[in-house]
Design an enzyme around this catalytic site. Structure first.
Site, mmCIF file in Angstrom:
data_model
loop_
_atom_site.group_PDB
_atom_site.id
_atom_site.type_symbol
_atom_site.label_atom_id
_atom_site.label_comp_id
_atom_site.label_asym_id
_atom_site.label_seq_id
_atom_site.Cartn_x
_atom_site.Cartn_y
_atom_site.Cartn_z
ATOM 1 N N GLY A 154 0.696 -1.235 -0.529
ATOM 2 C CA GLY A 154 0.089 0.009 -0.017
ATOM 3 C C GLY A 154 0.935 1.387 -0.011
ATOM 4 O O GLY A 154 0.146 1.815 0.739
ATOM 5 N N THR A 155 2.389 1.087 -0.552
ATOM 6 C CA THR A 155 2.783 2.784 -0.516
ATOM 7 C C THR A 155 1.705 3.553 -1.790
ATOM 8 O O THR A 155 2.017 4.862 -1.198
ATOM 9 C CB THR A 155 4.340 2.656 -0.781
ATOM 10 O OG1 THR A 155 4.140 2.066 -2.309
ATOM 11 C CG2 THR A 155 5.060 1.459 -0.061
ATOM 12 N N MET A 163 -3.861 -7.006 -7.195
ATOM 13 C CA MET A 163 -3.535 -7.787 -8.041
ATOM 14 C C MET A 163 -4.808 -9.004 -8.795
ATOM 15 O O MET A 163 -4.255 -10.460 -8.943
ATOM 16 C CB MET A 163 -2.538 -9.145 -7.573
ATOM 17 C CG MET A 163 -1.150 -7.817 -6.503
ATOM 18 S SD MET A 163 -0.727 -6.420 -7.971
ATOM 19 C CE MET A 163 0.892 -7.907 -8.480
ATOM 20 N N LEU A 176 -10.329 -7.958 -12.934
ATOM 21 C CA LEU A 176 -11.457 -7.306 -12.481
ATOM 22 C C LEU A 176 -11.945 -8.219 -13.657
ATOM 23 O O LEU A 176 -11.441 -8.026 -15.194
ATOM 24 C CB LEU A 176 -11.481 -5.543 -13.124
ATOM 25 C CG LEU A 176 -11.235 -4.757 -11.707
ATOM 26 C CD1 LEU A 176 -10.945 -3.863 -11.180
ATOM 27 C CD2 LEU A 176 -11.444 -5.524 -10.007
ATOM 28 N N ASN A 207 -5.848 2.837 -13.166
ATOM 29 C CA ASN A 207 -4.541 1.731 -12.419
ATOM 30 C C ASN A 207 -3.240 2.015 -12.652
ATOM 31 O O ASN A 207 -3.020 2.879 -13.589
ATOM 32 C CB ASN A 207 -4.734 0.140 -13.013
ATOM 33 C CG ASN A 207 -3.920 -1.380 -12.511
ATOM 34 O OD1 ASN A 207 -3.325 -0.868 -11.317
ATOM 35 N ND2 ASN A 207 -3.421 -1.109 -13.873
ATOM 36 N N HIS A 211 0.953 0.989 -13.146
ATOM 37 C CA HIS A 211 1.223 -0.413 -13.472
ATOM 38 C C HIS A 211 2.693 -0.611 -13.910
ATOM 39 O O HIS A 211 3.284 0.760 -14.044
ATOM 40 C CB HIS A 211 1.238 -0.862 -15.116
ATOM 41 C CG HIS A 211 1.423 -2.070 -15.017
ATOM 42 N ND1 HIS A 211 1.426 -3.298 -15.218
ATOM 43 C CD2 HIS A 211 2.932 -2.174 -16.615
ATOM 44 C CE1 HIS A 211 2.486 -3.625 -15.224
ATOM 45 N NE2 HIS A 211 3.051 -3.278 -16.379
HETATM 46 C C1 GAR Z 1 3.361 -1.289 -7.196
HETATM 47 O O1 GAR Z 1 4.737 -1.180 -7.854
HETATM 48 C C2 GAR Z 1 2.082 -1.801 -8.277
HETATM 49 O O2 GAR Z 1 2.231 -1.086 -9.852
HETATM 50 C C3 GAR Z 1 2.196 -2.827 -8.699
HETATM 51 O O3 GAR Z 1 2.669 -3.303 -7.280
HETATM 52 C C4 GAR Z 1 2.753 -2.487 -6.623
HETATM 53 C C5 GAR Z 1 1.846 -2.295 -5.162
HETATM 54 O O4 GAR Z 1 2.819 -1.775 -4.142
HETATM 55 N N1 GAR Z 1 1.173 -3.098 -9.476
HETATM 56 C C6 GAR Z 1 1.177 -4.294 -10.117
HETATM 57 O O5 GAR Z 1 2.185 -4.980 -10.385
HETATM 58 C C7 GAR Z 1 -0.450 -4.400 -10.869
HETATM 59 N N2 GAR Z 1 -0.604 -4.943 -12.371
HETATM 60 P P1 GAR Z 1 2.416 -0.932 -2.942
HETATM 61 O O6 GAR Z 1 1.324 -1.904 -2.273
HETATM 62 O O7 GAR Z 1 3.179 -0.586 -2.157
HETATM 63 O O8 GAR Z 1 1.303 0.589 -3.557
#
Ligand code: GAR
Length: 199
Positions: A17-18, A89, A92, A106, A108
């Site tokens: 969740g950063t 992750m 949808l 979203n 990515h």
């Molecule tokens: C982030 O790097 C985001 O871009 C990626 O997961 C991480 C979540 O980090 N998302 C994906 O890969 C979606 N396909 P966070 O929980 O610290 O925000």
């Protein structure tokens, strides 16, 4: 400065969740005209839930199969105007996407259309690209295929490990996600075909 109505956000998470944290801080510090009304996780152990609670934001865990209808119900209860996927992750369904037309975005960790799907940073490293980055895009019915709102480039350094590269990309994610939300909150975007035009 005239007081603007705040865009009501619902943030969907699965992990640390950063990005959620960056969005919450941008809202609280008044950098963007938005507020996080609810955080929904498909993972009961997501640290993102703790981050939300610390800021007195409503949370929900929806982790069972066929849980999309529950997520839709919660988002509607909170009258969410924009759904932000932040490390969510799970793909949808078409039905879900149609429920919120052009109202789901979203983040990515790559320069789409390169490296869609899982393990984007590792695949960029393996491919030997010199630059990768991050993308905020509207969600359509495909996997990471919707119209692109904002991108940031990130160099891949010769001594990068997956950890150092992920970290450098995340720093950019935390900047461009609030930026993209603000573009929507201030109604400065128009989708024309596959392109997002800034008014
Ligand atoms: C982030 O790097 C985001 O871009 C990626 O997961 C991480 C979540 O980090 N998302 C994906 O890969 C979606 N396909 P966070 O929980 O610290 O925000």
């Amino acid at each position: 400065m005239p007081h603007r109505q705040k865009l009501k956000l619902g943030v969907l998470v699965s992990g640390n969740g950063t990005n959620l944290q960056a969005i919450i801080e941008a809202c609280e510090e008044g950098h963007i005209d938005a507020r996080v009304d609810v955080v929904i996780s498909n993972n009961p152990d997501a640290f993102a839930l703790e981050r939300a609670k610390k800021h007195n934001i409503a949370t929900a865990v929806v982790s069972k199969e066929n849980s999309e209808s529950k997520i839709i119900e919660i988002l509607k209860q909170h009258q969410v105007e924009l759904v932000c996927l932040a490390g969510f992750m799970k793909l949808l369904s078409t039905q879900f996407v149609r429920e919120f037309p052009q109202k789901i975005i979203n983040i990515h960790p790559a320069l789409l259309p390169s490296f869609p799907g899982l393990h984007a940073q590792q695949r960029a490293l393996d491919a030997g690209v010199k630059f990768t980055g991050a993308t905020v895009h509207f969600v359509d019915e495909g996997c990471d295929t919707g119209p692109i709102i904002v991108q940031a480039t990130v160099p891949v350094l010769h001594d990068d490990t997956i950890e150092t590269l992920k970290e450098r990309i995340l720093k950019e994610e935390h900047k461009i996600y609030p930026e993209a939300i603000q573009l929507i909150a201030t109604q400065r975007l128009k989708i024309v075909g596959r392109r997002v035009i800034f008014a």
